[in-house]
Design a protein around this motif. Sequence first.
Motif, PDB file in Angstrom:
ATOM      1  N   LEU A 106       1.136  -1.233   0.037  1.00 58.51           N
ATOM      2  CA  LEU A 106       0.128   0.048   0.107  1.00 58.51           C
ATOM      3  C   LEU A 106       0.130   0.831  -0.140  1.00 58.51           C
ATOM      4  O   LEU A 106       2.237   0.959   0.110  1.00 58.51           O
ATOM      5  N   SER A 107       0.306   2.466   0.059  1.00 63.16           N
ATOM      6  CA  SER A 107       0.706   3.489  -0.665  1.00 63.16           C
ATOM      7  C   SER A 107       0.321   4.968  -0.040  1.00 63.16           C
ATOM      8  O   SER A 107      -0.790   4.773  -0.371  1.00 63.16           O
ATOM      9  N   VAL A 108       0.049   5.533   1.056  1.00 65.75           N
ATOM     10  CA  VAL A 108      -0.346   6.717   1.413  1.00 65.75           C
ATOM     11  C   VAL A 108       0.483   7.957   1.011  1.00 65.75           C
ATOM     12  O   VAL A 108       1.926   7.968   2.286  1.00 65.75           O
ATOM     13  N   PRO A 109      -0.090   8.565   1.041  1.00 66.67           N
ATOM     14  CA  PRO A 109       0.443  10.307   0.550  1.00 66.67           C
ATOM     15  C   PRO A 109       0.344  11.243   2.160  1.00 66.67           C
ATOM     16  O   PRO A 109      -1.304  10.393   2.613  1.00 66.67           O
ATOM     17  N   PHE A 110       1.065  11.947   2.762  1.00 64.92           N
ATOM     18  CA  PHE A 110       0.856  12.752   3.271  1.00 64.92           C
ATOM     19  C   PHE A 110       0.928  13.999   3.312  1.00 64.92           C
ATOM     20  O   PHE A 110       1.742  14.695   2.456  1.00 64.92           O
ATOM     21  N   LEU A 111      -0.016  14.864   3.602  1.00 69.19           N
ATOM     22  CA  LEU A 111      -0.205  16.438   2.971  1.00 69.19           C
ATOM     23  C   LEU A 111       0.204  17.379   4.470  1.00 69.19           C
ATOM     24  O   LEU A 111      -0.774  17.379   5.912  1.00 69.19           O
ATOM     25  N   ASP A 112       1.401  17.545   4.838  1.00 70.11           N
ATOM     26  CA  ASP A 112       1.734  18.912   5.524  1.00 70.11           C
ATOM     27  C   ASP A 112       0.614  19.587   5.083  1.00 70.11           C
ATOM     28  O   ASP A 112       1.439  21.040   4.357  1.00 70.11           O
ATOM     29  N   ILE A 113       0.057  20.016   6.303  1.00 68.75           N
ATOM     30  CA  ILE A 113      -0.869  21.824   6.471  1.00 68.75           C
ATOM     31  C   ILE A 113      -0.587  22.419   7.548  1.00 68.75           C
ATOM     32  O   ILE A 113      -1.811  22.914   7.839  1.00 68.75           O
ATOM     33  N   GLY A 114       0.586  22.349   8.292  1.00 68.14           N
ATOM     34  CA  GLY A 114       1.114  23.507   8.966  1.00 68.14           C
ATOM     35  C   GLY A 114       0.951  24.826   8.475  1.00 68.14           C
ATOM     36  O   GLY A 114       0.115  25.419  10.036  1.00 68.14           O
ATOM     37  N   ASN A 115       1.320  24.764   7.873  1.00 67.24           N
ATOM     38  CA  ASN A 115       1.018  26.564   7.742  1.00 67.24           C
ATOM     39  C   ASN A 115      -0.267  26.307   6.917  1.00 67.24           C
ATOM     40  O   ASN A 115       0.258  25.682   5.773  1.00 67.24           O
ATOM     41  N   ASN A 116      -0.905  27.847   6.412  1.00 68.51           N
ATOM     42  CA  ASN A 116      -2.055  27.390   5.326  1.00 68.51           C
ATOM     43  C   ASN A 116      -1.106  28.412   4.002  1.00 68.51           C
ATOM     44  O   ASN A 116      -0.080  28.583   4.053  1.00 68.51           O
ATOM     45  N   PHE A 117      -2.202  28.415   3.339  1.00 70.60           N
ATOM     46  CA  PHE A 117      -1.732  29.065   2.163  1.00 70.60           C
ATOM     47  C   PHE A 117      -0.493  30.556   1.965  1.00 70.60           C
ATOM     48  O   PHE A 117      -0.010  30.256   0.874  1.00 70.60           O
ATOM     49  N   PHE A 118      -1.610  30.999   2.818  1.00 68.38           N
ATOM     50  CA  PHE A 118      -0.463  32.118   3.208  1.00 68.38           C
ATOM     51  C   PHE A 118       1.114  32.480   3.935  1.00 68.38           C
ATOM     52  O   PHE A 118       1.947  33.359   4.554  1.00 68.38           O
ATOM     53  N   GLY A 119       1.498  30.662   4.444  1.00 69.64           N
ATOM     54  CA  GLY A 119       2.660  30.843   4.896  1.00 69.64           C
ATOM     55  C   GLY A 119       1.879  30.847   6.539  1.00 69.64           C
ATOM     56  O   GLY A 119       2.738  31.127   7.714  1.00 69.64           O
ATOM     57  N   GLN A 120       1.191  31.252   6.769  1.00 68.74           N
ATOM     58  CA  GLN A 120      -0.043  31.167   8.335  1.00 68.74           C
ATOM     59  C   GLN A 120       0.232  29.794   9.461  1.00 68.74           C
ATOM     60  O   GLN A 120      -0.319  29.490   8.444  1.00 68.74           O
ATOM     61  N   LYS A 121       0.608  30.114  10.910  1.00 73.07           N
ATOM     62  CA  LYS A 121       0.478  28.862  11.720  1.00 73.07           C
ATOM     63  C   LYS A 121      -1.535  28.485  11.146  1.00 73.07           C
ATOM     64  O   LYS A 121      -2.263  29.351  11.422  1.00 73.07           O
ATOM     65  N   ILE A 122      -1.942  27.140  11.036  1.00 72.07           N
ATOM     66  CA  ILE A 122      -3.180  27.328  11.250  1.00 72.07           C
ATOM     67  C   ILE A 122      -3.469  27.206  12.214  1.00 72.07           C
ATOM     68  O   ILE A 122      -2.802  25.925  13.407  1.00 72.07           O
ATOM     69  N   LEU A 123      -4.589  27.532  13.428  1.00 76.10           N
ATOM     70  CA  LEU A 123      -5.135  27.519  14.409  1.00 76.10           C
ATOM     71  C   LEU A 123      -5.629  26.329  15.104  1.00 76.10           C
ATOM     72  O   LEU A 123      -6.591  26.158  14.727  1.00 76.10           O
ATOM     73  N   VAL A 124      -5.763  25.869  16.269  1.00 72.01           N
ATOM     74  CA  VAL A 124      -6.247  24.611  16.396  1.00 72.01           C
ATOM     75  C   VAL A 124      -6.411  25.253  17.762  1.00 72.01           C
ATOM     76  O   VAL A 124      -5.997  25.342  19.080  1.00 72.01           O
ATOM     77  N   SER A 125      -7.495  23.719  18.230  1.00 74.47           N
ATOM     78  CA  SER A 125      -8.491  24.620  19.808  1.00 74.47           C
ATOM     79  C   SER A 125      -9.861  24.156  19.802  1.00 74.47           C
ATOM     80  O   SER A 125     -10.273  23.226  19.318  1.00 74.47           O
ATOM     81  N   SER A 126      -9.257  24.243  21.461  1.00 70.71           N
ATOM     82  CA  SER A 126     -10.871  22.899  21.465  1.00 70.71           C
ATOM     83  C   SER A 126     -11.042  23.680  22.677  1.00 70.71           C
ATOM     84  O   SER A 126     -11.019  25.021  23.202  1.00 70.71           O
ATOM     85  N   PRO A 127     -12.428  23.944  23.570  1.00 68.07           N
ATOM     86  CA  PRO A 127     -13.553  24.657  24.360  1.00 68.07           C
ATOM     87  C   PRO A 127     -12.130  25.657  25.168  1.00 68.07           C
ATOM     88  O   PRO A 127     -12.332  26.246  25.345  1.00 68.07           O
ATOM     89  N   GLY A 128     -11.278  24.648  25.628  1.00 68.45           N
ATOM     90  CA  GLY A 128      -9.992  25.022  26.818  1.00 68.45           C
ATOM     91  C   GLY A 128      -8.773  25.485  26.214  1.00 68.45           C
ATOM     92  O   GLY A 128      -7.900  26.360  27.026  1.00 68.45           O
ATOM     93  N   LYS A 129      -8.637  25.617  24.711  1.00 72.75           N
ATOM     94  CA  LYS A 129      -7.509  25.950  24.466  1.00 72.75           C
ATOM     95  C   LYS A 129      -7.121  25.781  23.098  1.00 72.75           C
ATOM     96  O   LYS A 129      -7.574  25.659  22.296  1.00 72.75           O
TER      97      LYS A 129
END
Lengths: 418, 252
Positions: A106-129
């Motif tokens: 099998l063969s799996v691709p990975f797409l790194d999206i740590g930064n968005n299209f504009f080079g900014q970090k994508i924010l991750v949030s939960s109710p507390g953080k």
Amino acid sequence: MKLIRSDIYENLKMALATLRANKLRSFLTVFGVMIGVITVMLISSIISGVDTAVKKELESYGTNSIFISKYNPGIHIGRLSREERMRKDLTYDDAVALTQLPAVELSVPFLDIGNNFFGQKILVSSPGKTSAAVALQGTLPDFERAGTQIVKEGRFFTQYENDNNEEVAVVGSSVGQDFFPYGSPVGQEMGIGGRQFRVVGVLEKREQFLLGGGDDDQNNIIYVPFNVARKLKPGSNDVYVQAVARKGMMDEALDQITDLLRVRRQVPFGKPDNFGLQTAELFLSNFRSILSGVAIAMVVISSVGLMVGGIGVMNIMLVSVTERTREIGVRKAIGARRSDIMWQFLIEAATLTGFGGLVGLSIGWLLTFLLRLLLPSYVPLWAPIGGFVASVGIGLIFGLWPAWKAARLDPIESLRYE
Amino acid sequence: MSDVTLAAPPTPSALPEQPVSAHDANSLISMRDIWKTYEMGSEQVHALHGVSFDIPKGEYIAIIGPSGSGKSTLMNLIGCLDTPSKGEYWLNAKNVSLMDDDELARIRNQEVGFVFQTFNLLARATALHNVELPLIYGGIGSSQRHEMAKEALRAVDLSDRITHRPNELSGGQRQRVAIARALVNHPSILLADEPTGALDTHTSMEIMDLFERLHGEGNTIIVVTHEHDIAERAHRVISIRDGLIEKDEKIR
């Protein structure tokens, strides 16, 4: 010729008596040898520990796995070359094409999206953080089949969810703990890049030693369906691929992947690959070549310690020969030959350093116990044996000149010596 | 030496000497025209000017002379610590004058028992171990060594002191340990260099009595001394002066 006529045992007994009679002096003399042996013990155990840890960690990525990217594998120092930076992307379609190869399971691709299209970090949030410091990757459900990441709780996302752009996520163990400290993350909502995702699974904690740690924590990761990832970072095409070879077909898989990618990426005949393949084995052998370089440097350092110790032994043996000139005269008068005197002092020097070696081994051994609290290390058999042999050898080598001086003393003058 | 009878050394002293001949096969020690010369810078110093004598087996002999007489040089030669510059020394039918270092060591081990003025025992070793030392260099196994050493200590009446170290023994006892060490290998000669020099009169007499007893048991004893009363205990006295034999007389 009966070279060791007055047997080693007798000499050894005499040497130990001398050692006991001059405890402090003996101890100070062999200090350098002790340090040298301790160093050998510690270094060998650290190296073995690191080696085992890294091997284990790499194996957790799968011994059948091949990691493919457009960059060359290995550890990079400084900027990538211009040629490497200009390479075209490895794509989703490449990953899919690899699944057709006979040796590839099998063969799996990975797409790194740590930064968005504009080079900014994508924010991750939960109710507390809320945080930007989380690795985000898009992949396919086949990833679970690669067996390198096990779902501890909940489930992995499905092909259906991927195809239908459903906003679901599987989180690494650190993400689970950080964002949902109270209770299970499964079924909870998370904000990623301004969209609401539902957590469907939590991954088993990955043991890590070499790779990651701190900000680079391999457990601080969120996997989302590939298609969704693409939406979060439009225009991003560059993937890396994890291919899994069929059982026992690692070499064939490597060949087939290389051939196919050369065709797909239009590498002219005779030119080097414009992509990189990495396996656990390759990585390990690279790593080991670095490690053995470190080991050699350390051996050199510890042999400097042993050398310094040797000079100390030579010095003290010269003193001892002078102090015992009269004794040497008496021994010669009652029938000791040059070789007898020579052996007496050689064995005394070797006993001295051998004793220092043994003390060093014991201290080193205790220290490796402490080390084991930090690192799953063990002491390879060659280390204590080599350390002991080296310390005895130091005594023999550096004792040679004093022993020779003693052996050459004139009996008449020695008997008159006050 | 083409014609040995003509090769007599110059004999300025009045001793009626035997002509120099091939060594006497019956003698234990046979010294023939022994010279010892030292280089002192550019000068040559003759410590011995052609000394010849014989010592038969079982004799008790004293070598006496003032310091600088060549007495010590002669003792070193007899004890095989040194070889003569010229001349022949036969010990127990072996020509020692031609031997190399290792052969000399072997002769010292087997044929000579040394007794020194200052005892020269190993300070850290027990009496037994001190006495065993020549046997170790003689390559004798440990159990036999123990037996021989114990027997030698018994012969000097120190059976009850075998585990004592030298600093736990009196001067006379130390010298007796040294004598046991000298005797343990049953050497051809017992060679004592000022054996009473470090002892008081009473103890000196004890040691000399011991020598007399050992002589009575058949040992060949050579005592080197500058004290006349010690020399007079021997049966024959050789007086050395200026590197020559001044007198060689039987006194008993």
